[in-house]
Design an enzyme around this catalytic site. Structure first.
Site, PDB file in Angstrom:
ATOM      1  N   VAL A 167       0.859  -1.186   0.000  1.00 53.61           N
ATOM      2  CA  VAL A 167       0.000   0.000   0.000  1.00 53.61           C
ATOM      3  C   VAL A 167       0.895   1.236   0.000  1.00 53.61           C
ATOM      4  O   VAL A 167       1.703   1.429   0.924  1.00 53.61           O
ATOM      5  CB  VAL A 167      -0.929   0.010   1.231  1.00 53.61           C
ATOM      6  N   GLY A 208       3.026  -5.946   7.837  1.00 55.39           N
ATOM      7  CA  GLY A 208       2.747  -4.529   7.671  1.00 55.39           C
ATOM      8  C   GLY A 208       1.705  -4.307   6.591  1.00 55.39           C
ATOM      9  O   GLY A 208       0.587  -4.804   6.658  1.00 55.39           O
ATOM     10  N   ASP A 209       2.083  -3.530   5.555  1.00 59.91           N
ATOM     11  CA  ASP A 209       1.160  -3.249   4.452  1.00 59.91           C
ATOM     12  C   ASP A 209       1.473  -4.092   3.227  1.00 59.91           C
ATOM     13  O   ASP A 209       1.079  -3.748   2.111  1.00 59.91           O
ATOM     14  CB  ASP A 209       1.214  -1.766   4.086  1.00 59.91           C
ATOM     15  N   GLU A 210       2.179  -5.184   3.404  1.00 61.84           N
ATOM     16  CA  GLU A 210       2.626  -6.007   2.277  1.00 61.84           C
ATOM     17  C   GLU A 210       1.803  -7.297   2.205  1.00 61.84           C
ATOM     18  O   GLU A 210       1.578  -7.977   3.214  1.00 61.84           O
ATOM     19  CB  GLU A 210       4.110  -6.354   2.430  1.00 61.84           C
TER      20      GLU A 210
END
Length: 236
Positions: A167, A208-210
């Protein structure tokens, strides 16, 4: 209820001395038959609900005893021996039914406990391989499924592609709107990715955002497909 039972008990205790035994024998057989029939109905309900043969056998015995009690009300002395023999056989069958019912009840509880244990194990397994925030598979499950999927795709000559998704400006979202807003963004991305894959594909939260996505197609097909194309458009 207790007063009523006490009155009935008093009648059966006093009436024979006052009016003779005939006044209590016939109603006694009738009451006994009614009680036995009611008990047979309850065991019959157990048979229907849990499919226990022991309950069915006991219901049959109790119903038979109820019938013999009613028959005893109107029989003459020569038939009494035959009724005694019938009651003896029914009593033996009743004892057999009770032992069978106890065994079936133990096995029923054991099967129920096993089902609860299997459910708990499935829930524990799902919790171990699922990311609690997004509902995607977690990084631990990727290690478990990777070797299996590589072997399957190699065996059946199927292409396999992996998409790496993150993201953009996610840290800025957390800093400006707070971590709760960031969590909602991750949940939205996870739902979006799940809608764009087939049932046989996988979406993992890498951290995280992955996110990682395993899909059954070649790299060129993955980039040209609506899955990746829509994702890139959303990211832009």
């Amino acid at each position: 209820m207790l007063k009523g039972l006490a009155a009935v008990g008093g009648w059966f205790a006093i009436a024979p001395a006052l009016f003779g035994t005939a006044t209590v024998i016939m109603p006694g057989y009738v009451i006994d038959a009614v009680v036995l029939a009611a008990a047979a109905a309850m065991y019959g309900a157990v048979l229907i609900e849990r499919r226990m043969l022991g309950a069915g056998l006991i219901a049959f015995v109790l119903l038979g005893l109820a019938i013999t009690n009613l028959t005893s009300t109107f029989t003459v002395a020569p038939v009494a021996l035959q009724l005694f023999l019938v009651n003896s056989v029914l009593s033996v069958l009743g004892a057999l039914g009770i032992h069978l019912l106890v065994f079936e009840d133990m096995t029923y509880e054991l099967r129920a406990a096993n089902r609860r244990l299997e459910t708990a194990q499935d829930e524990l397994l799902q919790a171990a391989i699922t990311d609690p925030l997004t509902g995607c598979h977690n990084r631990r499950f990727l290690g478990q499924v990777m070797d299996r999927e590589l072997k399957r795709h190699e065996r059946f000559k199927l292409p396999l592609s992996m998409l790496f998704v993150d993201v953009d400006r996610f840290k800025a979202i957390n800093d400006s709107l707070g971590h709760e807003a960031g969590d909602r963004v991750l949940q939205y991305v996870a739902r979006f990715l799940k809608r764009k894959i087939r049932e046989a594909d996988y979406v993992f939260r890498w951290g995280g955002d992955e996110f990682l996505v395993l899909i059954t197609c070649s790299g060129a097909e993955a980039r040209a497909s609506h899955r990746a194309e829509d994702g890139l458009r959303k990211r832009a």
